[in-house]
Write a protein that holds these residues in place. Structure first.
Motif, short mmCIF file in Angstrom:
data_model
loop_
_atom_site.label_atom_id
_atom_site.label_comp_id
_atom_site.label_asym_id
_atom_site.label_seq_id
_atom_site.Cartn_x
_atom_site.Cartn_y
_atom_site.Cartn_z
N ARG A 79 -8.63 14.48 -16.50
CA ARG A 79 -10.14 14.14 -16.04
C ARG A 79 -10.16 12.60 -16.03
N SER A 80 -9.68 12.04 -17.04
CA SER A 80 -9.93 10.44 -16.81
C SER A 80 -8.77 9.72 -15.67
N THR A 81 -7.66 10.48 -15.40
CA THR A 81 -6.92 10.11 -14.08
C THR A 81 -7.58 10.28 -12.96
N GLY A 82 -8.31 11.56 -13.11
CA GLY A 82 -9.07 11.85 -11.71
C GLY A 82 -10.16 10.91 -11.19
N LEU A 83 -10.75 10.70 -12.18
CA LEU A 83 -11.78 9.68 -12.19
C LEU A 83 -11.28 8.20 -11.81
N GLU A 84 -10.41 7.83 -12.38
CA GLU A 84 -9.71 6.43 -11.90
C GLU A 84 -9.30 6.66 -10.65
N THR A 85 -8.52 7.65 -10.33
CA THR A 85 -8.08 7.80 -8.79
C THR A 85 -9.43 7.65 -7.82
N CYS A 86 -10.40 8.49 -8.07
CA CYS A 86 -11.60 8.28 -7.21
C CYS A 86 -12.21 7.07 -7.10
N LEU A 87 -12.29 6.47 -8.48
CA LEU A 87 -13.00 5.05 -8.32
C LEU A 87 -11.95 3.85 -7.55
N PHE A 88 -10.68 4.16 -7.54
CA PHE A 88 -9.65 3.26 -6.90
C PHE A 88 -9.80 3.29 -5.62
N TYR A 89 -9.88 4.43 -5.04
CA TYR A 89 -9.98 4.46 -3.56
C TYR A 89 -11.50 4.18 -3.16
N LEU A 90 -12.43 4.49 -3.89
CA LEU A 90 -13.76 4.03 -3.66
C LEU A 90 -14.02 2.56 -3.57
N ALA A 91 -13.29 1.85 -4.35
CA ALA A 91 -13.25 0.34 -4.50
C ALA A 91 -12.36 -0.09 -3.16
N GLN A 92 -11.22 0.59 -2.85
CA GLN A 92 -10.43 0.23 -1.67
C GLN A 92 -11.38 0.24 -0.43
N ILE A 93 -12.12 1.38 -0.24
CA ILE A 93 -12.74 1.52 0.98
C ILE A 93 -14.03 0.57 0.88
N GLN B 38 1.57 2.67 -9.07
CA GLN B 38 0.80 2.24 -10.23
C GLN B 38 -0.25 3.22 -10.50
N LEU B 39 -0.43 4.14 -9.86
CA LEU B 39 -1.34 5.56 -9.99
C LEU B 39 -0.53 6.53 -10.81
N SER B 40 0.70 6.73 -10.58
CA SER B 40 1.58 7.47 -11.33
C SER B 40 2.11 7.10 -12.63
N VAL B 41 2.48 5.82 -12.71
CA VAL B 41 2.81 5.24 -13.86
C VAL B 41 1.98 5.17 -14.78
N PHE B 42 0.94 4.16 -14.33
CA PHE B 42 -0.05 3.70 -15.47
C PHE B 42 -1.07 4.79 -15.84
N THR B 43 -1.09 6.07 -15.08
CA THR B 43 -1.99 6.95 -15.70
C THR B 43 -1.42 8.00 -16.30
N ARG B 44 -0.18 7.75 -16.83
CA ARG B 44 0.36 9.14 -17.38
C ARG B 44 0.04 9.15 -18.79
N LEU B 45 -0.48 8.05 -19.25
CA LEU B 45 -1.21 8.07 -20.97
C LEU B 45 -2.59 8.70 -20.80
N THR C 112 0.76 -1.00 -0.01
CA THR C 112 -0.10 -0.07 0.15
C THR C 112 0.96 1.34 0.00
N GLY C 113 2.13 1.27 0.53
CA GLY C 113 2.89 2.42 0.60
C GLY C 113 3.65 2.50 -0.46
N TYR C 114 4.05 1.65 -1.27
CA TYR C 114 5.02 1.69 -2.51
C TYR C 114 4.44 1.29 -3.73
N ASN C 115 3.63 0.21 -3.66
CA ASN C 115 3.03 -0.11 -4.80
C ASN C 115 2.03 0.51 -5.61
N GLN C 116 1.13 0.89 -4.72
CA GLN C 116 -0.09 1.58 -5.22
C GLN C 116 0.12 3.01 -5.60
#
Length: 148
Positions: free
Chosen positions: A91-105, A80-87, A73-77
Motif C-alpha cells: 500500500r505504501s509503495t503504491g502511494l509512493e509510486t502515484c505521488l512520484f509520477y504525479l510530482a513528475q507530471i 529507484q522505484l524497485s530497489v528503494f521500495t522493497r522494504l 528516466t529509462g534506467y534510473n527511475q
C-alpha cells in the motif's frame, strides 16, 4: 528445479501485451501525413521516410545532449522505484509510486511554463533560472531524506 520461480501475474502481463499489440495494429490505420518538402511545398511522406528521418535525429548534437535525460528516466527511475521500495508494504509503495509520477507530471508542467514565461527574460535566462530552481529543489531533498 530448486531455484527461484518467476513471479508476477500472467493474466495482467497478457492484458498489457494485448493492449500494446492492439495499439501497434491501430497505428496501421493512420493516414499518411503530409510533410513539407525541401522546396517548402507539400508532398506525401511515407511512414518509412518518417521513420528514417526520426532515426537520423539520433546522430544530432541536440539528441546526444538529451541522452543523459533519457538514460535517467529509462534506467534510473525504475531502479529507484524497485530497489528503494522493497522494504515497505504494498500500500505504501503504491502511494509512493502515484505521488512520484504525479510530482513528475506537475513539475513538467511548472517547468515548461517557467521556460515559456517571457517575464523572466530571454530563453537562456529562463533556462538557467529553471535549472537553478530544479537543482535547489532536488539538492534539498537529499538532506531531508537523510534526516527522516
Amino acid at each position: 528445479e530448486g531455484g527461484p520461480q518467476p513471479g508476477g501475474n500472467v493474466l495482467l502481463y497478457t492484458i498489457f501485451l494485448g493492449l500494446v499489440v492492439l495499439g501497434g495494429l491501430f497505428s496501421l490505420t493512420l493516414y499518411t501525413p503530409e510533410a513539407k518538402g525541401p522546396s517548402g511545398g507539400k508532398e506525401a511522406a511515407s511512414w518509412t521516410s518518417e521513420m528514417f528521418a526520426t532515426l537520423r535525429l539520433l546522430g544530432t548534437r541536440r539528441m546526444a545532449m538529451l541522452m543523459a535525460v533519457m538514460w535517467y528516466t529509462g534506467y534510473n527511475q525504475p531502479y529507484q522505484l524497485s530497489v528503494f521500495t522493497r522494504l515497505f508494504t504494498d500500500r505504501s509503495t503504491g502511494l509512493e509510486t502515484c505521488l512520484f509520477y504525479l510530482a513528475q507530471i506537475l513539475s513538467a508542467l511548472v517547468f515548461g511554463r517557467m521556460l515559456d514565461w517571457e517575464v523572466l527574460g530571454d530563453t537562456r535566462t529562463r533556462a538557467i533560472i529553471a535549472l537553478a530552481v530544479c537543482f535547489l529543489l532536488t539538492a534539498e531533498s537529499f538532506p531531508l531524506a537523510y534526516m527522516v
